[in-house]
Design an enzyme around this catalytic site. Structure first.
Site, mmCIF file in Angstrom:
data_model
loop_
_atom_site.group_PDB
_atom_site.id
_atom_site.type_symbol
_atom_site.label_atom_id
_atom_site.label_comp_id
_atom_site.label_asym_id
_atom_site.label_seq_id
_atom_site.Cartn_x
_atom_site.Cartn_y
_atom_site.Cartn_z
ATOM 1 N N LEU A 529 0.823 -1.217 0.000
ATOM 2 C CA LEU A 529 0.000 0.000 0.000
ATOM 3 C C LEU A 529 0.848 1.254 0.000
ATOM 4 O O LEU A 529 0.452 2.295 -0.515
ATOM 5 C CB LEU A 529 -0.925 0.014 1.223
ATOM 6 N N GLY A 530 2.020 1.187 0.622
ATOM 7 C CA GLY A 530 2.893 2.348 0.701
ATOM 8 C C GLY A 530 4.126 2.016 1.505
ATOM 9 O O GLY A 530 4.246 0.946 2.097
ATOM 10 N N ALA A 531 5.053 2.955 1.525
ATOM 11 C CA ALA A 531 6.293 2.758 2.274
ATOM 12 C C ALA A 531 6.722 4.076 2.869
ATOM 13 O O ALA A 531 6.493 5.149 2.297
ATOM 14 C CB ALA A 531 7.384 2.201 1.363
ATOM 15 N N GLY A 532 7.346 3.991 4.053
ATOM 16 C CA GLY A 532 7.831 5.181 4.732
ATOM 17 C C GLY A 532 9.215 4.949 5.282
ATOM 18 O O GLY A 532 9.854 3.924 5.023
ATOM 19 N N ALA A 533 9.668 5.897 6.086
ATOM 20 C CA ALA A 533 11.023 5.819 6.611
ATOM 21 C C ALA A 533 11.215 4.637 7.538
ATOM 22 O O ALA A 533 12.323 4.123 7.675
ATOM 23 C CB ALA A 533 11.363 7.116 7.333
ATOM 24 N N SER A 534 10.152 4.192 8.181
ATOM 25 C CA SER A 534 10.306 3.135 9.177
ATOM 26 C C SER A 534 9.804 1.780 8.716
ATOM 27 O O SER A 534 9.860 0.818 9.470
ATOM 28 C CB SER A 534 9.566 3.527 10.461
ATOM 29 N N VAL A 536 7.380 -0.771 5.488
ATOM 30 C CA VAL A 536 6.482 -0.921 4.349
ATOM 31 C C VAL A 536 5.105 -1.334 4.860
ATOM 32 O O VAL A 536 4.988 -2.117 5.806
ATOM 33 C CB VAL A 536 7.017 -1.979 3.359
ATOM 34 N N LYS A 553 1.898 -2.850 8.859
ATOM 35 C CA LYS A 553 3.182 -2.180 8.661
ATOM 36 C C LYS A 553 4.298 -2.978 9.307
ATOM 37 O O LYS A 553 4.266 -3.252 10.508
ATOM 38 C CB LYS A 553 3.148 -0.772 9.238
ATOM 39 N N ASP A 647 4.993 15.541 11.518
ATOM 40 C CA ASP A 647 5.104 15.173 10.101
ATOM 41 C C ASP A 647 3.737 15.197 9.422
ATOM 42 O O ASP A 647 3.337 14.243 8.764
ATOM 43 C CB ASP A 647 5.735 13.784 9.965
#
EC number: 2.7.11.1
Length: 813
Positions: A529-534, A536, A553, A647
């Site tokens: 669905l998405g990915a971030g700094a911490s 997927v 996540k 953020d």
């Protein structure tokens, strides 16, 4: 006894034979309800003071001031017993009112028993003035007492209500248009310098909720109705907050004016032509020329009380220019009292007994669809995914369920129970309300003919829109900070303590998953669905009865924190919940694996909706902005400890199936301890949304989130990213610069060029842009807090012109 009965008649003979126009009222003057001398007039005859018959019961009278030259004799002041007992003074026809030779104004009954007096002595004479002010004066002409100091529900031109340092001054709405009893709304000129509207309890008058204010605590001076027809709140620094502008409403010579807190909770300014067919407003009737708030049906959503209308009813408008709120019952319901609709509605059939078995309930009840009504509270269960037939069946067999709400696009069902509160018309959600009523095959009949009439003509009752989803009181737990949670997992693992037992105090209502369960739920972590700094985020589905969709996540980057600090923070965040925060369902803490399980947001992140080729409707963008603002307000002001998100950006604002905005990804969040307003930390956030103070050697506060919200607010208005390098006009490259330039040049319309819906609502567009520019002030102390931001967005407070922001440096990529 006979003498006592004849006494009022004797007074009538001694008094003038008609209501006289006179400048001064002398000692010994007397009024009696049914005599020609029942009132004293002002010199022009515009106003009268005296006995006014109670509507619907002419055997009883008010002591009142009214407009005397208009047909309906509109009452603008009426006597109440005392501040401690604000009940109205209502007397029988054999009473009399006298300005005694001893210098007192006294109301007595036929036995000579005093029923009311204004508690002043040494009065030399009285005067009913052309301003509508009835005054008692001393021999030297000083005012001893006046109705302008004791307002009821109305103020008049030249009337001033100062902020008293020891006692609030207020207007209290009537209970109903013809019922002068103290009602459910209050306009308070407060001792702290604020002017505010409140929903209040009846009869006690205790305040439930503020729904509009000037937000001038510590700075307010007085509420003024000027002689030019302008209503404003004066501040101690000499500035004014306009309640109405006074512009375009006709001259004082041509119109009567009043400002009244009406029974529906709206403070309206009215005008009435002094001559037939006079002026552009025309018509021999009171016409509203301004009102606060603009939409009372949507202004109040109160956890306590029924809202604008009574329980189980809904608020709409009467269709007239004055926009009077009208309370209505849903079909198959009826008012408790047709003459007192504020009391709400009840089922017009025998309610579902909890003694019925399922088969009997299914035989006796069914669900009928209705559209366009919103009861935002009262949810108590949610099912997803589920078909509409099954949704209806679950409500029919549940004796607590009064209606179900079904969303066809997401196969989601919510159940609601009585009493339903805060009902209003809604036009921004496409869902179906399924109302539980007796089955057409049932032997049970409707109690009243009104419901049968509606049933025969129910096709005409379609209201044209659908129900907004209320917040479920059982399922709104906010997600825990990823950063904090990951740290907690590591601490618990090192100590060989199960995460669910590591803190006996937090007792978080979260489910513990195994890694295999989540691996299976996500089909081997297949759909990203998405990915971030911490980590997927993957889409998954639980193997429960409802096949609940989830977002999982996998955390792969953690930073160490002390256990003590973490425990304080995790306990705080774990106890928070709000409809505009994404909900955490559970976690996995197995070996080296750290996973968080969230509710699945059907419509994904805001950036996907906002920056696609198709522009979202203006009303959708408005509701998203308000949702984000309320979520931040909760984090900043309504948690036990302030939480700074750090953020805020479109990627971290997720949208559910009804496009309700929910703040997510607390991986960079920072908590403030009690009495702490700032904290020192390294730079966090995303380029384009971080506040200037991140680049300076100063502590950060909740105002960094306010700054980020200002950027997002402009993106919502303009439907474009903060920075776009491929625009034709380079002045439009950075939306924060461009919006400021458009605001300063008076060309807000350029920001929404080609957006017909926004152009139609250009006043609200201007309001949103003005709020955004306040949020973007370089100096954090100049930015409003989120409470003020939400009030400004809602139109609950006036918005002064923002200073020209000194820098938008942090908006640069």
């Amino acid at each position: 006894m006979v003498a006592l009965l004849l006494f009022p008649m004797l007074l009538q003979l001694l008094s003038p034979t008609c209501a006289q126009t006179q400048k001064n009222i002398t000692l010994g003057s007397t009024l009696a309800p049914q005599s020609p001398a029942s009132s004293w007039l002002s010199p022009s005859g515009d106003f009268a003071f005296g006995f006014r018959p109670v509507e619907g019961n002419t055997s009883f009278y008010l002591i009142a001031v009214w407009f005397n030259k208009i047909s309906d004799k509109t009452v603008v002041w009426y006597a109440k017993n005392t501040d401690q007992d604000p009940s109205i003074v209502e007397v029988p026809s054999d009473s009399f009112l006298q300005l005694t030779n001893d210098g007192a104004l006294s109301l007595k009954d036929r036995s000579g028993q005093e029923g009311w007096n204004p508690q002043v002595t040494s009065v030399a004479y009285a005067s009913m003035r052309d301003t509508g002010n009835f005054v008692l004066l001393g021999a030297d002409g000083t005012t001893k007492w006046q109705t302008f100091d004791m307002p009821s529900d109305t103020i008049l031109p030249t009337q001033v209500i100062p902020c008293n340092k020891t006692r609030n001054k207020s207007l209290r709405a009537r209970l109903d248009i013809n019922d002068y009893s103290s009602g459910r709304f209050l306009l308070d000129v407060q001792t702290d310098g604020n002017l505010a509207l409140y929903l209040v309890a009846v009869p006690s008058g205790s305040k439930y909720q503020q729904y509009w204010s000037t937000d001038t605590t510590g700075n307010g001076s007085e509420l003024v109705f000027s002689e030019t027809g302008k209503v404003y709140f004066a501040l101690t620094d000499g500035t004014q907050i306009n309640i109405s502008s006074g512009a375009g409403i006709g001259s004082m010579a041509d119109y009567f004016h009043r400002a009244t807190l009406d029974p529906d909770g709206v403070f309206r300014q009215y005008v009435y032509p002094k001559k037939a067919n006079a002026g552009i407003l025309g018509g021999e009737t009171w016409t509203a020329v301004s009102m606060q708030p603009q939409n009372i049906c949507h202004a109040i959503v109160s956890d306590v009380g029924s809202g604008v209308c009574g329980f189980n009813s809904y608020c709409t408008f009467d269709g007239t220019r004055n926009q009077i709120a009208s309370c209505q019952c849903p079909p198959w319901y009826k008012f408790f009292d047709e003459q007192k609709k504020y009391k709400g509605c009840k089922q017009d059939f025998q309610p579902h007994s909890c003694d019925l078995d399922e088969a009997t309930a299914l035989a006796q009840f069914e669900l009928r669809p209705i559209y366009g009504v919103d009861w935002p509270l009262s949810d108590y269960e949610k099912y997803e995914p589920i078909g509409q037939d099954d949704c209806g069946r679950l409500c029919v067999i549940d004796c607590f369920c009064a209606m179900a709400v079904y969303n066809q696009s997401t196969s989601t069902c919510w159940k609601k129970k009585l009493p339903l509160s805060n009902g209003n018309m809604a036009d921004y959600v496409q869902r179906t309300v399924l109302l539980k009523v007796p089955s057409s095959n049932s032997s049970q009949s409707m109690i009243s003919t009104s419901s049968n009439k509606w049933k025969r003509n129910r096709k005409h009752w379609v209201l044209g829109s659908s129900l907004i989803l209320g917040t479920s009181i059982l399922v709104n737990f906010a997600l825990i900070s990823i950063f904090l949670f990951g740290t907690y997992c590591r601490i618990a693992t090192k100590k060989n303590i199960p995460l669910s037992q590591a803190s006996s105090k937090s007792q978080l209502p979260l489910k513990t998953f195994t890694y295999k369960e989540l691996e299976k739920a996500t089909a081997g972590f297949h759909e990203i669905l998405g990915a971030g700094a911490s980590g997927v985020v993957y889409k998954g589905q639980l193997e429960d009865e409802l096949k609940t969709n989830i977002a999982v996540k996998k955390i792969d980057k953690l930073q160490p924190e002390t256990e003590k600090e973490f425990m304080v923070e995790v306990e705080t965040i774990g106890q928070t919940f709000h409809k505009n925060l994404v909900r955490l369902l559970g976690f996995c803490n197995e070996g080296a694996e750290r996973l968080l399980v969230y509710e699945f947001m059907t419509n994904g992140p805001l950036n996907r909706l906002l920056f696609d080729n198709s522009r979202p409707h203006w009303n959708t963008r408005v509701h998203i902005a308000l949702g984000v603002a309320r979520g931040l307000l909760y984090l900043h002001d309504e948690c036990s400890k302030q939480i700074i998100h750090c953020d805020i950006k479109p990627q971290n604002i997720l949208l559910d199936d009804n496009l309700v905005a929910k703040i997510s990804d607390f991986g960079l969040a920072k908590l403030l301890l009690t009495n702490q307003t700032r904290t020192n930390t390294g730079i966090r956030g995303t380029r384009g949304y971080v506040a200037p103070e991140w680049f300076k050697n100063i502590g950060i506060s909740t105002k960094v989130d306010v700054y980020s919200f200002g950027v997002i607010l402009l993106e919502l208005v303009c439907c474009r990213r903060n920075v776009e390098l491929e625009v034709v006009d380079e002045e439009q490259t950075i939306v924060t610069y461009w919006a400021n330039d458009c605001y300063r040049s008076g060309r807000i319309d350029l920001l929404v060029e080609g957006d017909d819906e926004a152009i139609y609502n250009i006043k609200k567009v201007e309001r949103f842009v003005t709020v955004a520019l306040w949020c973007l002030q370089e100096d954090p102390s100049m930015r409003p807090n989120m409470l003020k931001v939400t009030q400004m967005l809602d139109g609950a407070v006036a918005i002064p012109s923002p200073p020209d922001p000194c820098s938008f440096i942090s908006s640069l990529p």
